[in-house]
Motif scaffolding. Structure first.
Motif, PDB file in Angstrom:
ATOM      1  N   ARG A  94       0.810  -1.226   0.000  1.00  0.00           N
ATOM      2  CA  ARG A  94       0.000   0.000   0.000  1.00  0.00           C
ATOM      3  C   ARG A  94       0.837   1.268   0.000  1.00  0.00           C
ATOM      4  O   ARG A  94       0.479   2.256   0.644  1.00  0.00           O
ATOM      5  CB  ARG A  94      -0.968   0.046   1.192  1.00  0.00           C
ATOM      6  N   ASN A 114       1.370  14.551   9.947  1.00  0.00           N
ATOM      7  CA  ASN A 114       0.742  15.134  11.128  1.00  0.00           C
ATOM      8  C   ASN A 114       1.571  14.904  12.385  1.00  0.00           C
ATOM      9  O   ASN A 114       1.060  14.999  13.492  1.00  0.00           O
ATOM     10  CB  ASN A 114      -0.665  14.558  11.299  1.00  0.00           C
ATOM     11  N   ARG A 146      -7.978   1.255  -0.084  1.00  0.00           N
ATOM     12  CA  ARG A 146      -6.783   0.834   0.640  1.00  0.00           C
ATOM     13  C   ARG A 146      -5.868   2.025   0.913  1.00  0.00           C
ATOM     14  O   ARG A 146      -5.263   2.118   1.962  1.00  0.00           O
ATOM     15  CB  ARG A 146      -6.028  -0.227  -0.171  1.00  0.00           C
ATOM     16  N   TYR A 147      -5.808   2.949  -0.041  1.00  0.00           N
ATOM     17  CA  TYR A 147      -4.989   4.143   0.174  1.00  0.00           C
ATOM     18  C   TYR A 147      -5.631   5.044   1.223  1.00  0.00           C
ATOM     19  O   TYR A 147      -4.949   5.659   2.036  1.00  0.00           O
ATOM     20  CB  TYR A 147      -4.817   4.920  -1.135  1.00  0.00           C
ATOM     21  N   GLU A 166      -7.367   4.107   3.658  1.00  0.00           N
ATOM     22  CA  GLU A 166      -7.119   3.504   4.962  1.00  0.00           C
ATOM     23  C   GLU A 166      -5.731   3.854   5.477  1.00  0.00           C
ATOM     24  O   GLU A 166      -5.547   4.155   6.662  1.00  0.00           O
ATOM     25  CB  GLU A 166      -7.257   1.976   4.840  1.00  0.00           C
ATOM     26  N   VAL A 167      -4.751   3.805   4.584  1.00  0.00           N
ATOM     27  CA  VAL A 167      -3.386   4.184   4.967  1.00  0.00           C
ATOM     28  C   VAL A 167      -3.383   5.614   5.496  1.00  0.00           C
ATOM     29  O   VAL A 167      -2.821   5.912   6.551  1.00  0.00           O
ATOM     30  CB  VAL A 167      -2.432   4.048   3.761  1.00  0.00           C
ATOM     31  N   ALA A 168      -4.047   6.492   4.747  1.00  0.00           N
ATOM     32  CA  ALA A 168      -4.084   7.896   5.159  1.00  0.00           C
ATOM     33  C   ALA A 168      -4.795   8.050   6.502  1.00  0.00           C
ATOM     34  O   ALA A 168      -4.404   8.874   7.328  1.00  0.00           O
ATOM     35  CB  ALA A 168      -4.781   8.730   4.085  1.00  0.00           C
ATOM     36  N   ARG A 169      -5.822   7.240   6.719  1.00  0.00           N
ATOM     37  CA  ARG A 169      -6.515   7.313   8.017  1.00  0.00           C
ATOM     38  C   ARG A 169      -5.580   6.880   9.144  1.00  0.00           C
ATOM     39  O   ARG A 169      -5.589   7.454  10.229  1.00  0.00           O
ATOM     40  CB  ARG A 169      -7.747   6.410   8.001  1.00  0.00           C
ATOM     41  N   ALA A 170      -4.768   5.869   8.872  1.00  0.00           N
ATOM     42  CA  ALA A 170      -3.831   5.400   9.892  1.00  0.00           C
ATOM     43  C   ALA A 170      -2.848   6.502  10.272  1.00  0.00           C
ATOM     44  O   ALA A 170      -2.379   6.544  11.401  1.00  0.00           O
ATOM     45  CB  ALA A 170      -3.090   4.166   9.407  1.00  0.00           C
ATOM     46  N   PHE A 171      -2.560   7.400   9.323  1.00  0.00           N
ATOM     47  CA  PHE A 171      -1.663   8.512   9.621  1.00  0.00           C
ATOM     48  C   PHE A 171      -2.434   9.760  10.016  1.00  0.00           C
ATOM     49  O   PHE A 171      -1.891  10.854  10.040  1.00  0.00           O
ATOM     50  CB  PHE A 171      -0.757   8.816   8.421  1.00  0.00           C
ATOM     51  N   ARG A 172      -3.718   9.594  10.285  1.00  0.00           N
ATOM     52  CA  ARG A 172      -4.561  10.658  10.804  1.00  0.00           C
ATOM     53  C   ARG A 172      -4.624  11.875   9.876  1.00  0.00           C
ATOM     54  O   ARG A 172      -4.593  13.022  10.329  1.00  0.00           O
ATOM     55  CB  ARG A 172      -4.097  11.076  12.197  1.00  0.00           C
ATOM     56  N   TYR A 173      -4.747  11.634   8.580  1.00  0.00           N
ATOM     57  CA  TYR A 173      -4.927  12.732   7.635  1.00  0.00           C
ATOM     58  C   TYR A 173      -6.306  13.349   7.855  1.00  0.00           C
ATOM     59  O   TYR A 173      -7.287  12.639   8.061  1.00  0.00           O
ATOM     60  CB  TYR A 173      -4.848  12.218   6.192  1.00  0.00           C
ATOM     61  N   SER A 174      -6.332  14.688   7.777  1.00  0.00           N
ATOM     62  CA  SER A 174      -7.620  15.365   7.813  1.00  0.00           C
ATOM     63  C   SER A 174      -8.303  15.175   6.458  1.00  0.00           C
ATOM     64  O   SER A 174      -7.695  14.670   5.516  1.00  0.00           O
ATOM     65  CB  SER A 174      -7.416  16.858   8.087  1.00  0.00           C
ATOM     66  N   GLN A 190      -6.350  17.041   3.854  1.00  0.00           N
ATOM     67  CA  GLN A 190      -5.091  16.360   3.532  1.00  0.00           C
ATOM     68  C   GLN A 190      -5.367  15.126   2.685  1.00  0.00           C
ATOM     69  O   GLN A 190      -4.636  14.815   1.748  1.00  0.00           O
ATOM     70  CB  GLN A 190      -4.378  15.935   4.822  1.00  0.00           C
ATOM     71  N   PHE A 250      -3.568  15.099  -0.755  1.00  0.00           N
ATOM     72  CA  PHE A 250      -2.363  14.275  -0.834  1.00  0.00           C
ATOM     73  C   PHE A 250      -2.623  12.818  -1.207  1.00  0.00           C
ATOM     74  O   PHE A 250      -1.692  12.070  -1.422  1.00  0.00           O
ATOM     75  CB  PHE A 250      -1.602  14.326   0.494  1.00  0.00           C
ATOM     76  N   VAL A 251      -3.884  12.407  -1.208  1.00  0.00           N
ATOM     77  CA  VAL A 251      -4.169  11.015  -1.545  1.00  0.00           C
ATOM     78  C   VAL A 251      -5.105  10.918  -2.745  1.00  0.00           C
ATOM     79  O   VAL A 251      -4.776  10.318  -3.762  1.00  0.00           O
ATOM     80  CB  VAL A 251      -4.763  10.250  -0.332  1.00  0.00           C
TER      81      VAL A 251
END
Lengths: 286, 297
Positions: free
Chosen positions: A95, A112, B186-187, B189-197, B200, B204-205
């Motif tokens: 991913r 962040n 899937r992308y 989800e990755v961004a959620r794991a990094f707490r993207y607003s 963002q 960025f995604v």
């Protein structure tokens, strides 16, 4: 069976999870049934099970990617409600964002993080080195082999210095040689970083080789079947007699697994049965 | 032990976090030349057989006077007309008028299409509100709007630009919206794991992931708006343009002028196509693996 209760670490208490079923309007599918598990700070726990036993679902709940469940998950005493930079995650498919280079992908995890640009840059360089990818910082994911891409994913999961790293079958899609090498690397990183790791896998060897404990899960509904302590010194030897005995015990668990008739949802068409491929057969199939 | 590893090879700290580490450090000229050579050797020369054969046949038929008709002109006639059109400046006037229209319609339509597509892609409210209308709108042939446009905006440049904007807007909006919807969860989800607003996530995604599809839309918009330029000049007959050159030729039974016009239209279309492809390749090259030298290094 379980470790002593700790305020640090991960506490999973009576967690159940249902999915709405696609084919039946009325029914829901119980994927996790009353899971309880304590994981100490710095422990390496392998969660082992056949596909469909809900082990990945459990990992997603701990990650905070899915908060729709019954029961309670606490990490260091705090209830898990959402994702957190304190919990890194590595997926089976790496991913990585295909439009970013390896180092940019790692940097993306720090967007962040409360760090200065300089600190972020240093953290990325440090983690590139940690997974041994110097020289490939500027490579795009399509230019990397599967093993290298997964290293980048591990670095990305670690770069926020999480207290917990969750690994969802991270080596499942790799060839045997690469898998073995990355298992050793992961062990080295775990010893070096001293963080909690939960590894979900369907590879018995991998589970025993890496884990302080091996949590075996049974499917339909997903539940903890057995927790085995692996009291072997690291690095472990796969041909060690105790290793082999433990593997046989765990494999025996899977082989004579009776159909859990009492748990089967009637009419769901998902009867757990003896035709289910055994773990040993799978390993041969690779 | 990780800190004692040998120094990175390709890694130069100066550029460590420079936004897009493109291959600007590599010598540019020789690379270009070799790329040109590669292109030439990869060029499909056999593709020229058919047009050359047709041209030979045409030349033969007119040179031997096999067909006695004023409507069959010789290649020499066409060449003469071409030279005369170029020299008198008529070609430049017509082509620049057409291209100016094409460009303004394309820019307006693409900008509107990006906004509309982004709204449809990101906002559920917009999808519910505008979505059905837009989907119906898409089904209406562009040319069906001509009568309405000519009533509202007349037959001049204004009407033509409106028509062209419409032609460019539809593919851009549709592809932008589809591209955003097709971004893999899937992308996300990755961004959620990094707490993207949310912002963002979009910036960025979603947008980078949808970029290839958006480019397809813009590329189609460029082609469609050129085709529509001709249509507009045919159907909203006023002013000058390469379409008007064609009309003049056909009204005066000057097949040399018509053929010349067709060649110009084809060449312009081909040039626009090549331009769009080139830009697309440049922008998306890094992720699709066109620049493979780096992996080998």
């Amino acid at each position: 069976m379980t470790t002593t209760t700790v305020s640090e670490g991960i506490r999973i208490r009576n967690v159940s999870k249902r999915y709405a079923q696609q084919d039946e309007a009325n029914g829901t599918l119980l994927v996790l049934d009353d899971i309880s598990l304590d994981i100490a700070q710095g422990e390496f726990v392998s969660v082992l099970g056949a596909s469909g036993c809900g082990k990945s679902t459990l990992l997603r709940l701990v990650a905070g990617l899915d908060s729709d469940y019954r029961g309670e998950i606490r990490v260091d005493g705090e209830r898990v409600r959402d994702t957190s930079l304190e919990r890194g995650i590595v997926f089976q498919d790496h991913r990585l964002f295909p439009w970013l280079t390896a180092s940019q992908n790692i940097l993306a995890a720090l967007r962040n993080a409360p760090l200065s640009t300089q600190q972020k840059r240093e953290a990325v360089a440090e983690h590139v080195a940690l997974v041994g990818l110097e020289g490939f910082e500027h490579a795009y994911p399509h230019q990397l082999s599967g093993g290298m891409a997964q290293r980048v994913a591990i670095a990305r999961g670690l770069v926020n210095r999480p207290r917990v790293l969750l690994l969802d079958e991270p080596f499942g899609a790799l060839d045997a040689l690469t898998r073995g090498r990355l298992q050793n690397e992961l062990q080295r990183i775990w010893q070096h970083e001293r963080i909690t790791m939960i590894l979900v896998t369907h590879d018995v060897d991998e589970a025993i080789y890496l884990g302080d404990r091996v949590v075996t899960m049974a499917p339909r509904p997903g539940r903890v079947k057995r927790i085995a302590h692996v009291d072997l010194p690291r690095p472990r030897e796969r041909s060690d007699a105790r290793f082999v005995r433990l593997r046989e015990q765990i494999l025996a668990d899977f082989s004579d697994q009776p159909a859990p008739a009492d748990h089967t949802t009637p009419g769901s068409g998902l009867r757990a049965n003896a035709h289910e491929p055994r773990i040993t057969e799978w390993r041969l199939a690779w | 032990m990780p800190s004692t590893r040998p120094l990175p090879r390709l890694f130069s700290p100066r550029k460590a976090s420079g936004p897009p580490p493109c291959s600007c450090d590599a010598p540019v000229k020789p690379e270009r030349q070799s790329a040109l050579k590669q292109r030439l050797s990869a060029f499909n020369w056999r593709g020229l057989v058919l047009p050359l054969a047709a041209f030979a046949l045409w030349w033969l038929v007119s040179a031997l006077h096999l067909v006695k008709s004023g409507l069959l002109v010789s290649p020499a006639d066409v060449a003469r007309t071409a030279w005369q059109q170029i020299q008198s400046g008529a070609l430049l006037r017509a082509l620049s008028a057409s291209l100016a229209r094409e460009a303004s319609g394309f820019v307006i339509g693409t900008a509107g299409g990006l906004l509309l597509g982004a709204a449809l892609g990101f906002s559920r409210v917009a999808t519910r509100l505008i979505g059905p209308t837009f989907d119906t709108f898409k089904q209406i042939s562009l040319f069906a709007w001509i009568p309405l446009i000519s009533v509202w905006f007349g037959l001049g440049d204004m009407a033509k630009v409106v028509f062209l904007s419409l032609a460019a807007l539809l593919p851009v909006a549709a592809h932008t919206c589809d591209g955003i919807h097709a971004v893999s969860p899937r992308y996300v989800e990755v961004a959620r794991a990094f707490r993207y607003s949310r912002l963002q996530m979009a910036r960025f995604v979603i947008l980078p992931a949808a970029l290839p599809s958006i480019f397809t839309g813009i590329y189609l918009a460029l082609i469609y708006s050129w085709l529509a330029t001709l249509g507009a000049e045919y159907l909203l007959v006023a002013g000058s343009g390469i379409g008007n050159t064609l009309i003049d030729g056909s009204e005066q039974f000057r097949m040399d002028l018509v053929l010349f016009g067709i060649i110009v239209v084809g060449a312009t279309g081909w040039a626009l196509n090549a331009l769009a492809r080139g830009v697309e390749r440049r922008v998306l090259a890094r992720r699709t693996g066109v620049s493979r030298e780096r992996a080998a290094a």
